[in-house]
Design an enzyme around this catalytic site. Structure first.
Site, PDB file in Angstrom:
ATOM      1  N   HIS A   1       0.725  -1.277  -0.027  1.00 18.33           N
ATOM      2  CA  HIS A   1      -0.076   0.038   0.051  1.00 18.33           C
ATOM      3  C   HIS A   1       0.909   1.190  -0.082  1.00 18.33           C
ATOM      4  CE1 HIS A   1      -4.086  -1.923   0.718  1.00 18.33           C
ATOM      5  NE2 HIS A   1      -3.115  -2.800   1.492  1.00 18.33           N
TER       6      HIS A   1
ATOM      7  N   ASN B   1     -10.272  -2.601   2.734  1.00 11.94           N
ATOM      8  CA  ASN B   1     -10.155  -2.749   1.429  1.00 11.94           C
ATOM      9  C   ASN B   1     -11.279  -2.474   0.687  1.00 11.94           C
ATOM     10  OD1 ASN B   1      -7.289  -3.173   1.377  1.00 11.94           O
ATOM     11  ND2 ASN B   1      -7.640  -5.519   1.117  1.00 11.94           N
TER      12      ASN B   1
ATOM     13  N   TYR C   1       0.873  -4.379  12.067  1.00  8.10           N
ATOM     14  CA  TYR C   1       0.913  -2.806  11.703  1.00  8.10           C
ATOM     15  C   TYR C   1       1.771  -1.919  12.529  1.00  8.10           C
ATOM     16  CZ  TYR C   1      -2.580  -4.015   8.054  1.00  8.10           C
ATOM     17  OH  TYR C   1      -3.153  -4.356   7.223  1.00  8.10           O
TER      18      TYR C   1
END
Ligand code: HDD
Length: 696
Positions: free
Chosen positions: A76, A149, A363
């Protein structure tokens, strides 16, 4: 003390603006605030001598420049962020204590970052790829990140396979190509050896993976999450974002050309929509279900490769958000924003989905790598906008260490923040037991049934596009065994699709179906919600008309078109042979936004050709003008035209008897309005189906 960030909608860059009202001078300084006398020449010994180390301004400037880059996101990397506001209009108080979902009318600031997955930061917007749709809600109880998404399922079921998936999709490590695409051996090798990816592959090969704009995309939280109420009871939830403007995608041939004409097509579209005061809006919807539903549902609600069809659990709309604030600085906000799936607030919890569990580690870890310090939460875009107090301290770039002598708890000084059992975050007390084991549950074993359900839910043109995409992608694979292995999977999804792709690849015979872990089901009914065409807008709002004009073009027709597009709440651009514009029939100049070779018709949803006789004659020998028309026609667009433009059609290879209901003559006053109304379905799909029938 009130937190300085709270209630401030846009924390901005956290820095000073350099731009003062015109007339006011701003003196250039070093980072230390020392005024600079000469920013044109470094300090040298003599007129032509060596540069001196003593020149601290020069050294500081170069030093800082040398360190401008941070690692781009490992996936991303290419993205675009905007600010917005979420407003709740239906309370979920029965299910959750999360105030963002219970306080009707409450406006919660948000930041959303859209992205592609595989391409690097400088790649193009119209790659065939999943789009990231990550939302950060700055709630009164802390930051809630929904890192979703535009596709509601994922390639893999367990986070341990994520590095393999991404390695296979990204450029090969020896040659570092191909960039931002999946049409290569490594990707299809991994996919064809990973049957659980088949449902996702249907979505990625559909037009969902080449959206017309971020504004026309759905968003999905993908996993089953939990809502937890005041009594500690849990309800499962899946989150959906539904665009108010409806869904829309482009054609593959169009995507390829957009990438050349305007690699920034999606970010420019979003920026322009906000700047022109037409910010996009989405409804926030939830699918709520309990353990009893989870038990009786055909698939495992923990399996991220499965949806729960909207027909089985309807999406309840509970609020909406508008994205109306562009960033002040791309790096400070869009690049530094750090989304973490672990960021939840009281009343929202996780399920045991093994992909989500793995993401909750990944993350936070990646933000440390990217942003360089555990203090990335001090950066304004990441800081909560509610009061925030704890004893965490120091580390690189600490911006807000707690004051005073007490930095521990418990203490007998009677100061400092303390836990609060009443309002604090409580994890759902799920009762778990069982042996430790590395195992894939049996309930995750059906890889084909929902892939088939997706395929049969599409309209004929969408099914055709899925077939075309698979043939295109697999034709880029050099190894025939990979192509065949993929077709063997398709045989488990739908015989028509397998046949089409086998034929498209020139396979001599259809490979035997790939052995399936469980027999694929053929009884799942189609779901309307899965088709873009069925969820199309049926109006021109938010779309863009390209008006090609030449000198001498009918001024009244141009004025009618502009009025009609305004009435539909669309936008337009004038394209002309020269950027200076064109002198219309009434003698007035109209400004052009694009010169013809920079304003390809792929940049517009529909086009109008308002040409004079002389203008048409000139454009009839101009390649970009002929491409403008032949592409618009091939991409099934609605085309309005004045009579002289017939010559351009002809020279673009569109004979008079090919002109169909999508080619719209502008003769009388009011025709422009009728044209815009006719454009509502946006594309005349019969045109493409007819071309294919003729070719067969
Ligand atoms: Fe991820 C970024 C969405 C699975 C690891 N992911 C990232 C972004 C989005 C998603 C939208 C960009 C956030 C931004 O704009 O900054 N990812 C998903 C979805 C998934 C998913 C919807 C499946 C349902 N991701 C996934 C797995 C892992 C990761 C299984 C690792 C185990 N994702 C990351 C990451 C990234 C990331 C490496 C890269 C940059 C970042 O996090 O901030 O941690």
């Amino acid at each position: 003390m009130a937190d300085p960030f709270y209630s401030k909608r846009n924390p901005g860059t956290g820095g000073e603006t350099h731009q003062r009202p015109s007339g006011e001078e701003t003196v250039l300084t070093t980072q230390q605030g020392v005024p600079v006398a000469d920013d044109q020449n470094s300090l040298k010994l003599g007129e032509r001598g060596p540069t001196l180390l003593e020149d601290f301004h020069f050294r500081e400037k170069i030093f800082h420049f040398d360190h401008e880059r941070i690692p781009e996101r490992v996936v991303h990397a290419r993205g675009y962020g905007v600010h917005g506001t979420f407003t709740l209009n239906k309370s979920l108080a029965k299910y959750t204590t999360a105030q963002v979902l219970t306080e009707v009318g409450e406006a919660t600031p948000m930041f959303v970052r859209f992205s592609t997955v595989a391409g690097n930061k400088g790649s193009f917007d119209l790659a065939r790829d999943v789009r990231g749709f990550a939302a950060k809600f700055y709630t009164k109880q802390g930051n809630w990140d929904l890192v979703g998404n535009n596709i509601p399922v994922f390639f893999i079921q367990d986070a341990i396979k994520f590095p393999d998936l991404i390695h296979a999709a990204k450029p090969a490590p020896d040659r570092e190509f191909p960039q931002a695409q999946t049409a290569h051996d490594n990707f299809w090798d991994f996919i064809s050896l990973t049957p659980e990816s088949m449902h996702m592959i249907m979505w990625v090969m559909s037009d969902r993976a080449i959206p017309r704009s971020y504004r026309f995309m759905e968003g999905f939280g993908v996993h089953s999450f939990r809502l937890i109420n005041a009594k500690g009871a849990s309800t499962f939830v899946k989150f959906h974002f539904k665009p108010r403007l409806g869904l829309q995608s482009v054609l593959w041939n169009e995507a390829v050309k957009i990438n050349g004409s305007d690699p920034d097509f999606h970010r420019r579209d979003l920026w322009d929509a906000i700047e022109m005061g037409a910010p996009p809006e989405w409804d926030l919807g939830v699918q709520l279900f309990d353990e009893a539903f989870a038990e009786r549902f055909e698939f495992d609600i923990l399996d991220p490769t499965k949806i729960i069809p909207e027909e089985q659990v309807p999406v309840e709309i509970i609020g909406s958000f508008v994205l109306d604030g562009r960033v002040d600085n791309f790096f400070a906000e869009t690049e530094q924003v750090a989304f973490c799936t672990q960021n939840v607030v009281p009343g929202i919890g996780f399920s045991n989905d093994p992909l989500l569990q793995g993401r909750n580690f990944s993350y936070l870890d990646t933000q440390l790598k990217r942003l360089g310090s555990p203090n990335f939460t001090h950066i304004p875009i990441n800081a909560p906008r509610c009061p925030m107090h704890n004893h965490q301290q120091d580390g690189h770039m600490a911006m807000r260490n707690p004051r005073g002598r007490v930095n521990y708890e418990p203490n007998s000084w009677g100061v400092g923040p303390k836990e609060d059992p009443k309002t604090g975050y409580r994890h759902f007390a799920a009762a778990e037991n069982g042996p430790k084991q590395q195992i894939r549950p049996e309930s995750f074993a059906d890889h084909y049934s929902q892939a088939r359900q997706f395929f049969i839910s599409q309209t004929p043109i969408e099914q055709k596009h899925i077939g075309d995409a698979l043939v295109f992608e697999l034709s880029k694979c050099l190894r025939p065994d990979i192509r065949e292995r993929m077709v063997a999977h398709l045989a488990n999804i739908h015989p028509d699709l397998a046949q089409t792709v086998a034929k498209g690849l020139g396979l001599k015979k259809l490979p035997k179906a790939h052995p399936a872990a469980v027999e694929p089901r053929t009884d799942l009914p189609p779901s309307e919600a899965l088709s873009i065409v069925k969820r199309g807008p049926m109006r021109f709002e938010g779309r863009k008309l390209g008006i090609l004009v030449t000198d001498g073009a009918d001024a009244a027709v141009v004025a009618d078109l502009i009025a009609a597009v305004g009435a539909e709440r669309g936008s337009y651009e004038i394209i002309a042979p020269h950027i200076a514009g064109a002198r219309l029939s009434d003698g007035a100049m109209i400004e052009a936004r694009q010169k013809i070779d920079g304003g390809a018709s792929v940049l517009y949803d529909a086009v109008a050709l308002v040409l004079s006789e002389a203008g048409a004659g000139m454009l009839a020998i101009d390649k970009p003008a002929k491409d403008f028309v032949s592409d618009a026609f091939a991409h099934c667009k609605f085309i309005a035209y004045t009579k002289p433009a017939r010559l351009l059609f002809e020279k673009a290879g569109i004979a008079a008897d090919d002109m169909d209901a999508g080619c719209f003559p502008l003769v009388h006053k009011g025709d422009a309005k009728a044209f815009l109304a006719a454009c509502a379905p946006l594309r005349l799909w019969q045109r493409e189906l007819k071309v294919d029938l003729d070719a067969a």
